[in-house]
Design an enzyme around this catalytic site. Structure first.
Site, PDB file in Angstrom:
ATOM      1  CG  LEU A   1      -5.011  -5.664 -12.916  1.00 23.48           C
ATOM      2  CD1 LEU A   1      -5.727  -4.512 -12.073  1.00 23.48           C
ATOM      3  CD2 LEU A   1      -3.612  -5.464 -13.145  1.00 23.48           C
ATOM      4  CG  HIS A   2      -3.065 -12.999 -11.091  1.00 26.19           C
ATOM      5  ND1 HIS A   2      -2.621 -12.674 -12.558  1.00 26.19           N
ATOM      6  CD2 HIS A   2      -2.290 -13.678 -10.764  1.00 26.19           C
ATOM      7  CE1 HIS A   2      -1.945 -13.488 -12.845  1.00 26.19           C
ATOM      8  NE2 HIS A   2      -1.274 -14.128 -11.890  1.00 26.19           N
ATOM      9  NE  ARG A   3       2.253 -12.419 -13.151  1.00 31.41           N
ATOM     10  CZ  ARG A   3       3.015 -13.455 -13.447  1.00 31.41           C
ATOM     11  NH1 ARG A   3       3.924 -13.824 -12.519  1.00 31.41           N
ATOM     12  NH2 ARG A   3       3.031 -14.178 -14.491  1.00 31.41           N
TER      13      ARG A   3
END
Length: 360
Positions: A202-204
């Protein structure tokens, strides 16, 4: 002929690794690293592992707001370009380094080539979508990885020349997976030998900067851990957001293994032995597909529409309460569809087109 490659973030380095060897046979090739990513796991590990030489210029932009990063990248990159006077500036993907490098080039009077042009998620709340659209409008050569990307560029009537090149990730994965299988000890290090596990990334911004959405995604990770061990290489931005929101307890389950970001070799080996992949990353979507792993995209839309349209990936919006976690765990593509991202010759194809254009 001299070209300058502008990179600066993890996805850029993987694309650079794909083209570096062939570019260096065709051109004098200068590498400019903006320093957008500066942690070892997000930056130098790629130079160490993927046969990319140290950059000719490291600009040290570092972290900051999007406006600060892009502004500093433009200013510092322009200084390099005016010194090097390249025939072409190549930018990659959809990061702030992509946008800043392209804007610096066109403002200083240099032509731009965009590798991975034309991708659209049709969600302007995504910073990456803004970067893609702007870069494609100012690029002279646009190398699209998929037929849908070509159609997007045609419909937007971009002024540059569009080419269906294929995805350069195919070449990277084909070259480095056998080496990763031999050299990487990530499974031993994380105690995963003989264990069924899922990989989550997860990074958006739309996922990790929205506290409620982040909370729901972490609950999803915790629930998933009741079915499969979850390995979660956590992005520095995501780690900060989790700590700031006081949500770290949601990752303290025995069924969740949280690690620092992994180098490319460790990561593709981790993926290749996984049971399931959940991600909001464009790059991980492709790698999972190429490794024939079921991939759940933790977003409302994806720029890699061919993967969803053919059933190779499934979208999962965390706001949709009608989807049960057990269905995610059980989901598998009905059949594997070959060749959605092209072949391993994309880097050679791109180099030959650039050479032809520059010599014209």
């Amino acid at each position: 002929m001299k070209i300058v490659s502008v990179v600066g973030a993890r996805p850029n380095y993987i694309k650079l690794a794909a083209v570096y060897g062939v570019f260096s046979r065709f051109f004098e090739h200068v590498i400019v690293d903006t320093g957008q990513h500066y942690d070892y796991e997000m930056n130098k590990v790629f130079y160490d592992q993927l046969d990319i030489p140290e950059p000719d210029y490291f600009l040290g932009v570092g972290s900051g707001s999007h406006g600060y990063q892009v502004g500093e990248i433009i200013r510092r990159t322009e200084e390099v370009l005016l010194r090097e006077r390249p025939d072409l500036v190549v930018v990659y993907g959809d990061t702030n380094s992509t946008l800043g490098g392209a804007l610096a080039a066109v403002k200083a009077g240099f032509r731009v080539a965009h590798v991975e042009a034309g991708l659209r998620a049709f969600d302007m709340s995504m910073p990456e979508e803004i970067n893609r659209k702007v870069v494609d409008q100012i690029s002279h050569l646009l190398f699209a990885p998929t037929p849908s990307a070509v159609r997007n560029l045609q419909e937007e009537k971009v002024p540059g020349s569009v080419f269906l090149a294929g995805d350069v990730h195919v070449a990277v994965l084909k070259r480095w997976l056998p080496i990763a299988e031999e050299r990487s000890r990530v499974l031993e290090r994380l105690g995963l030998g003989g264990v069924r596990y899922a990989v989550v990334t997860l990074h958006r911004v739309e996922n990790v900067d929205n506290v409620e959405r982040l909370r729901k995604l972490l609950f999803l990770v915790r629930d998933l851990a009741e079915y499969l061990l979850v390995v979660f290489p956590i992005h520095p931005r995501t780690r900060r957001r989790v700590q700031e929101a006081g949500l770290h307890h949601l990752l303290s389950s025995d069924g969740v293994v949280v690690t620092d970001p992994l180098g490319y070799m460790d990561f593709i080996k981790l993926l290749s032995h996984s049971e399931l992949v959940l991600t909001d990353s464009g790059g991980v979507q492709r790698e999972a597909y190429l490794l024939r792993k079921p991939v759940v995209v933790l977003r409302r839309t994806t720029e890699w529409v061919e993967l969803v349209e053919t059933g190779m990936a499934v979208l999962y919006d965390i706001e949709d309460k009608g989807i049960d976690i057990s269905k995610i765990v059980e989901w598998r593509p009905e059949r594997y569809v070959e060749g959605l991202l092209g072949d391993e010759n994309a880097p050679q194809r791109i180099a030959e087109i650039i050479s032809s254009v520059l010599q014209a």
